[in-house]
Design an enzyme around this catalytic site. Structure first.
Site, short mmCIF file in Angstrom:
data_model
loop_
_atom_site.label_atom_id
_atom_site.label_comp_id
_atom_site.label_asym_id
_atom_site.label_seq_id
_atom_site.Cartn_x
_atom_site.Cartn_y
_atom_site.Cartn_z
N HIS A 136 28.48 51.68 35.62
CA HIS A 136 29.52 50.81 35.05
C HIS A 136 29.44 49.38 35.58
O HIS A 136 30.18 48.52 35.11
CB HIS A 136 30.91 51.42 35.21
N ASP A 139 27.50 58.06 36.57
CA ASP A 139 27.77 56.65 36.90
C ASP A 139 26.78 56.14 37.95
O ASP A 139 27.15 55.87 39.09
CB ASP A 139 29.23 56.51 37.37
N GLN A 147 38.60 48.22 44.02
CA GLN A 147 37.90 47.39 43.04
C GLN A 147 36.92 46.44 43.74
O GLN A 147 37.28 45.76 44.69
CB GLN A 147 38.91 46.57 42.21
N GLY A 148 35.70 46.41 43.25
CA GLY A 148 34.66 45.59 43.85
C GLY A 148 33.78 46.34 44.83
O GLY A 148 32.74 45.84 45.24
N ASP A 149 34.20 47.54 45.21
CA ASP A 149 33.35 48.40 46.03
C ASP A 149 32.44 49.27 45.16
O ASP A 149 31.50 49.89 45.66
CB ASP A 149 34.20 49.33 46.91
N SER A 150 32.74 49.32 43.88
CA SER A 150 31.94 50.14 42.95
C SER A 150 30.46 49.91 43.12
O SER A 150 30.02 48.78 43.32
CB SER A 150 32.28 49.79 41.51
N1 ARG Z 1 35.89 51.12 39.62
C1 ARG Z 1 36.08 50.36 40.83
C2 ARG Z 1 35.09 49.21 40.85
O1 ARG Z 1 34.57 48.94 39.80
C3 ARG Z 1 36.01 51.22 42.04
C4 ARG Z 1 37.28 51.87 42.23
C5 ARG Z 1 37.26 52.85 43.31
N2 ARG Z 1 38.60 53.30 43.41
C6 ARG Z 1 39.02 54.15 44.34
N3 ARG Z 1 40.29 54.40 44.38
N4 ARG Z 1 38.20 54.69 45.20
O2 ARG Z 1 34.95 48.49 41.81
#
Ligand code: ARG
Length: 267
Positions: free
Chosen positions: A81, A126, A212-215
């Site tokens: 993603h 993913d 968010q941003g750790d993905s």
């Molecule tokens: N989708 C998020 C990203 O794009 C990562 C989110 C992880 N969330 C969590 N609760 N562990 O950075």
């Protein structure tokens, strides 16, 4: 493919707006409204501490606002993603070699080619691999090839938000999160894909999580030879660090063969 997630990632990366809504799966984007931040305990990755320079040398930051791991000196493993699809792609900048992204020692190289998980449709699968135009001369991270390490306590690290709706970080943060079994995780998330996803987090208290941003960044632990091995890729969650809502990670062991094949195809 320019999907919603991509736009959300870019917004998250520059730390701008609170989004009108958030949802549970990567293709729906998981950035939470800023209104929620007051409710979050902890302050780092969420609930983490600064990583030491050189502690996780395989960690990289991607320019669209994701994390990744060096699985070869010139190949990054990240989340599907986080990328736009497969093919030649020189648009991604990859920064490694530092915990502080503003350090003069940071090494930044460009992507040349991306392979997104075949069949990726926003649910499960993913993962993606990115070829770099030059190697980043740092130790690489091995990927788990069996499910033997899909248990215990895991490390997570990233430059993402330090709380729901929080800012991206310039210094790498790390935290430890316990494994959450599939049955328990499924009761938190009915859309969990058990074979493709692995969960981790402090179920009772919350407070520690990726955000968010750790993905795209790795979730990892020590193997039997005391070496780091990657078991997960930061994928999604409802909010960040909420009690009863673990983080969901791509189950690397499930895709180890596919990932190795894709790395081979990058040339
Ligand atoms: N989708 C998020 C990203 O794009 C990562 C989110 C992880 N969330 C969590 N609760 N562990 O950075």
């Amino acid at each position: 493919m320019k999907n919603t997630v991509k736009h959300v990632k870019r917004l998250a990366a520059v730390g701008t707006v609170a989004l009108a809504a958030f949802s549970l799966s990567p293709n729906g984007a998981t950035a939470a409204p800023a209104e929620h931040h007051g409710s979050q305990p902890g302050t780092r990755i969420v609930g983490g501490t600064p990583a030491e320079q050189g502690e996780f040398p395989f960690m990289v930051r991607l320019s669209m606002g994701c994390g990744g791991s060096l699985v070869e000196k010139d190949v990054v493993l990240t989340a599907a993603h986080c990328v736009d699809g497969s093919g030649d792609d020189t648009s991604i900048s990859v920064t490694g070699g530092v915990v502080d992204l503003d350090s003069p020692d940071a090494v930044t190289v460009k992507s040349t080619k991306v392979i997104q998980a075949p069949g990726y449709d926003g649910n499960g699968k993913d993962w993606a691999v990115i070829k770099l135009d030059k190697p980043i001369d740092q130790p690489t991270l091995a990927i788990a090839e069996t499910d033997a390490y899909n248990n215990g306590d895991f490390q997570i690290a990233g430059w993402g938000a330090d709380k729901e709706g929080g800012d991206q970080q310039t210094k790498l943060l790390k935290a430890e999160v316990p494994f959450v079994d599939d049955a328990t995780c499924k009761s938190a998330y009915s859309n969990l894909i058990e074979d493709e996803e692995i969960c981790a987090g402090k179920l009772d208290t919350g407070g520690i999580d990726s955000c968010q941003g750790d993905s795209g960044g790795p979730m990892f632990r020590k193997d039997d030879a005391d070496q780091w091995v990657q078991v997960g890729i930061v994928s999604w969650g409802e909010g960040c660090a909420r009690p009863g809502k673990p983080g969901v990670y791509t189950e690397v062991s499930t895709f180890a063969g596919d990932i190795k094949k894709a790395v081979g195809e990058l040339g």
